[in-house]
Structures are given as structure tokens and as C-alpha cells.
Design an enzyme around this catalytic site. Sequence first.
Site, PDB file in Angstrom:
ATOM      1  N   THR A  74       0.828  -1.328   0.007  1.00  0.00           N
ATOM      2  CA  THR A  74      -0.094   0.011   0.017  1.00  0.00           C
ATOM      3  C   THR A  74       0.772   1.379   0.012  1.00  0.00           C
ATOM      4  OG1 THR A  74      -1.886  -0.933   1.210  1.00  0.00           O
ATOM      5  CG2 THR A  74      -1.828   1.219   1.273  1.00  0.00           C
ATOM      6  N   ASN A  95       5.155  -1.247   3.938  1.00  0.00           N
ATOM      7  CA  ASN A  95       4.394  -0.486   4.925  1.00  0.00           C
ATOM      8  C   ASN A  95       5.306  -0.213   6.241  1.00  0.00           C
ATOM      9  OD1 ASN A  95       2.318  -0.201   3.106  1.00  0.00           O
ATOM     10  ND2 ASN A  95       1.682  -2.010   4.052  1.00  0.00           N
ATOM     11  N   LYS A 156      -6.705   5.072   5.971  1.00  0.00           N
ATOM     12  CA  LYS A 156      -5.315   4.658   6.463  1.00  0.00           C
ATOM     13  C   LYS A 156      -4.637   6.150   6.510  1.00  0.00           C
ATOM     14  CE  LYS A 156      -5.288   0.046   4.390  1.00  0.00           C
ATOM     15  NZ  LYS A 156      -4.514  -0.887   3.492  1.00  0.00           N
ATOM     16  N   HIS A 308      -8.584  -8.476   2.067  1.00  0.00           N
ATOM     17  CA  HIS A 308      -7.545  -9.554   3.044  1.00  0.00           C
ATOM     18  C   HIS A 308      -8.380 -10.588   3.645  1.00  0.00           C
ATOM     19  CE1 HIS A 308      -3.640  -7.855   2.422  1.00  0.00           C
ATOM     20  NE2 HIS A 308      -4.031  -6.529   2.612  1.00  0.00           N
TER      21      HIS A 308
END
Length: 551
Positions: A74, A95, A156, A308
Amino acid sequence: MRKLASLLLLSSIFIGNAQTAKKPKLVVGIVVDQMRYDYLQRFKDKFGSKGFNEIIENGTTFENAHYNYIPTYTAVGHASIYTGTTPKDHGIIGNNWYDKYEKKSIYVVDDENFETVGSTTNEGKKSPKRLIASTVADQLKLTQNFNGKVIGVAVKDRSAILPAGHSADIAYWFDGGKVGNWVTSSYYTKELPNWVSLYNTTNKVQLDEYLASPWMTEKNINDYTESIKDHNHYEGVFKGEEKPIFPHDLATLKEKNGGYSLLKTTPFGNTMTLGFAKEIVKNEELGKNKNYSDFLAISISCTDYIGHKYGAMSKETEDAYIRLNNDIDDFISYLNKKVGKNNYVLFVTADHAVVQIPNYLMDNKIPGGYFSSKKFLEKLNEFTQEKYQSTNLIENYSNEQIFLNHDEIAKLGLNIEEVENSIINEIITYTHIYKAVSAHTVQRSEFTQAPISLLQEGYNQKRSGDILLAFEPAVISDHYIKTGTTHGSGYNYDTHIPILFYGANISKGKTVKKSVNITQIAPTLSNILQIQEANMSSHDILTEVFEQNKE
């Protein structure tokens, strides 16, 4: 030479057309976390004529767009989209990653120098300091002498912070748990704008309504024929839930699943994000400045959490994209009304895609598997003990990278390249390891064939490990061996994503045969905005965006 000259002439025509066109008052980027390109095809009939299909019908679609590096995570994806370069240059290699200087694992946007603004938690102690390169938004700020607004928003933190760059006016992310607020960092401001504080208070009613009702499918679940059956053993469950089936009773699940954080694994988190994005457009008056362009970087995070847990073939994933399609259509309608359809440019892409659940593949006689990091390290330490009489040579293993203990190697009087090569020769015999290459090799050679070429593009000399690995296709960490899936590889299932452009002066049409890279988005945006490219950006513009009447 004649062919090259023709191509250069053609390119200059397209670029000239773009530069004589009126600059958009607002550029909006929508990055859909974990979106595979094939979702646009699989769910096309469910989308109707709106949302994604509206963008495809009236904009430019790149059907063969890929990520050109490993790892497809990501933070790395968002950084690459907006800087126009790969981890080898922008420095975001994961990440989380092992910092070989501080000797500890670090999170990409953590920064103890700053405080949370908008709540009393630590969720706002963040900044973009680890991003080495500038973003297209940074360059917009520089060109306009820091006029115009740049804002990032996502559930996020990393997906809001990295796209907006270093000089953004502000970035917002969601602080779940018992808080349920959009928050930011003191890196940007000492206090939230008044309208955001008020919005956080009044929006609680809407958040509570989301969690008070069950998550049911938007359409009749029997019509979700693009997905496997609802009750299956491949999918994860929420805490307190016995089966991964609709309806998901959010009111009952809220307490055991992080309170407001439960929204992250539902489509309502996406609705919430785009709803807040509309408030940003309105209250910050984006696209209204007569002299300067604004930039709004949006990331849709909840598709990743859902993917996920449930996988690419689940009814939950299908429902999430059907609902997202409606939300995007609503957002486009809002932009048309508030900003004007001839005043903005919007692009849609993804930070990575995702692999089908390996257990599902294997049950259908398609290769896949699970890799145990624990067993791998045990076996590797046995090897180093036997060959070098030491179990201290491996300092860290993470993100499919081995970090060697350079002090131990020096202490034993060993040659680091010889150690690298001996370890590579050993681990290449291990189950599920497809390729391995040393840092010294990627520094000295230029590779053109995947996956080594992709590992090379993802290798950063200051930050990456000493040995880089690539698993066989459809092999993931055994953390997911019971349910769910993940991403990170350089295979097509992780790299093939949509790139869609839409809005003012954007051409209509599809590019099918030509393969394009994610790093071409930023220089294309720079051309649209008539600004200098980001400092490490690719120069390879998507000229099809500027062709008129291609159909």
C-alpha cells in the site's frame, strides 16, 4: 531514426494540445486499495451506466497497466503513483521495514516529533519524512508559489499522507476505536479547521447508523453470480461471528471488533470517506480559485481490508465494489455540480491488486502455497551454523528480504559477497523460493526480465536488505494459511490494475495493446497542470489522455 522522429513529433503534438488546453481548477486522484483490473470486467453489468462505467465510457482507459516493481504494498503504491518513480528512488520500500541503522522495525509514516490533532490518541504522530522524492502535489505547490490547496484523505494514514506529499495543506485519516474522528498531525496544523471539528461531532450520528444496521448485500445476493458461494472455508470471520456469511450483524460485532474501526472492513467506510471528501470540496472551496489549481488525493482503503479477509472471489468483495461504484457516481455528480464538469480532472487507479486465496486455487488444481518465515529462518540458521559456525549472520528477515549482520561478518573475517552468494545458493533449493538475488548484483547489473528486474526497481541501496527473494506464483505467508489472502509480488495478479482518466479535456477511448506503468501517472498529471515534473519522476507521459476523438 525516422520512426523515432515520427514518435517524437507525435508526442509533441499531444503534449502541445495539453499545454494549450485550459488548466483544470481541481485535480482529484482516487486510489482504490487492492483493486484488480479484472473487477471492472467481472462486475461491469452490476455497475450499470454509472460510476466506473461512466468514467470508462467518457474518459481514457488503460487496460494493460501494471506496477513495475516488487513489493506491491500500500505505502509503496501510493508513493509510486504520486512521485512517478519506484522504491529504488523514492525510498518507500514497504508499509513497515527493518531499519538497518536504527536496528529496529519502523512504520512508514510514524514520527514522534508530532502530535495528534483531532483526538487524544497517538494516531496522529505521523509525517511524510521518509518519502525521499517530491510528489506531483509538491510540484504544484512550488509552481504556484504555495498558492492553491493540496489535501489528502483516506481511512489509512499512509494513504492520505504520502500522496499529498511534503508541502500539503493538510491530510486526514480515520481514528477508529472509541473515537470515530477524522484526525491529522501537528506536522500540518495545530488544530483542526472549525468545520472539521463540527463535522466530526455531527457525523457520529451517521457512523452510529452504519453500525446499528447489518451489512446486507446491496442487490439480491442470488444475483452475485460472479462470486463463489457465501458460506465457504476460505474466508475470515469477525470476532464473535461463527460463519463468514451475510448478513453481518455490525451492531453485535462492534464491541469485539474495535468499535468504529469495524467500519474499515465494511463498504460503509468507503462511503464515509467519499462523504468526507465532498465536505472537503465544499468547505475548502476546492476548484473555485480563479488563478490557481487545487489537488485532492483520495484513497479508498476499505476494499483492502475486505479483500484481505474475504478474498477476490467473495460476495463481500463483489458487494463492496457495487456499493463503491454507487459512491463514486455520487461523488462525480457532486463534482459536476459544485466544481463544474469542465473544471476538474479525475483519475482512478489502485495501489496494488491481490492474489486469489491460495487454498482456493489449490483446491481447484491451480498451483499455490504458503511460506513459513519461522521454518525458513530455522533452516537458514542451521546452514550458517554448519558453514560459518555462527547463528548470528541473519540480522533480520522481513518483506522477503534478508538483512545480514555486517558486524558479525566483519568479526568472523568473512567476505560479505561470498556470504550473500552462499546463502543464495542454499535458499534457492528451498520449497517455494523461485528467485533470489544479492544487493551487490542488483547494484552492478541492469536486469530486463521479471521478477529480477522488478526486484531491482524495488531495491533502495540505503534501505533495502542484502538478499532479495521472490516466491513462486500464488505463494504467500502462512499467516494467511487458514483464511484470507494478501499481495506484494510482481506477478500479474498483484501488478495489473486500472488506470482511468476522466474530466476536462480528457480524451475518450481505450488503450489495449500498449503496456503502461503506474509511474506514468505523475508526469501525465504534471503535463495536465503545466508544471515541472516531480524531482524523480518518469518522463514517459500517457499521451493517449490528450488525443481527441479517438473512437
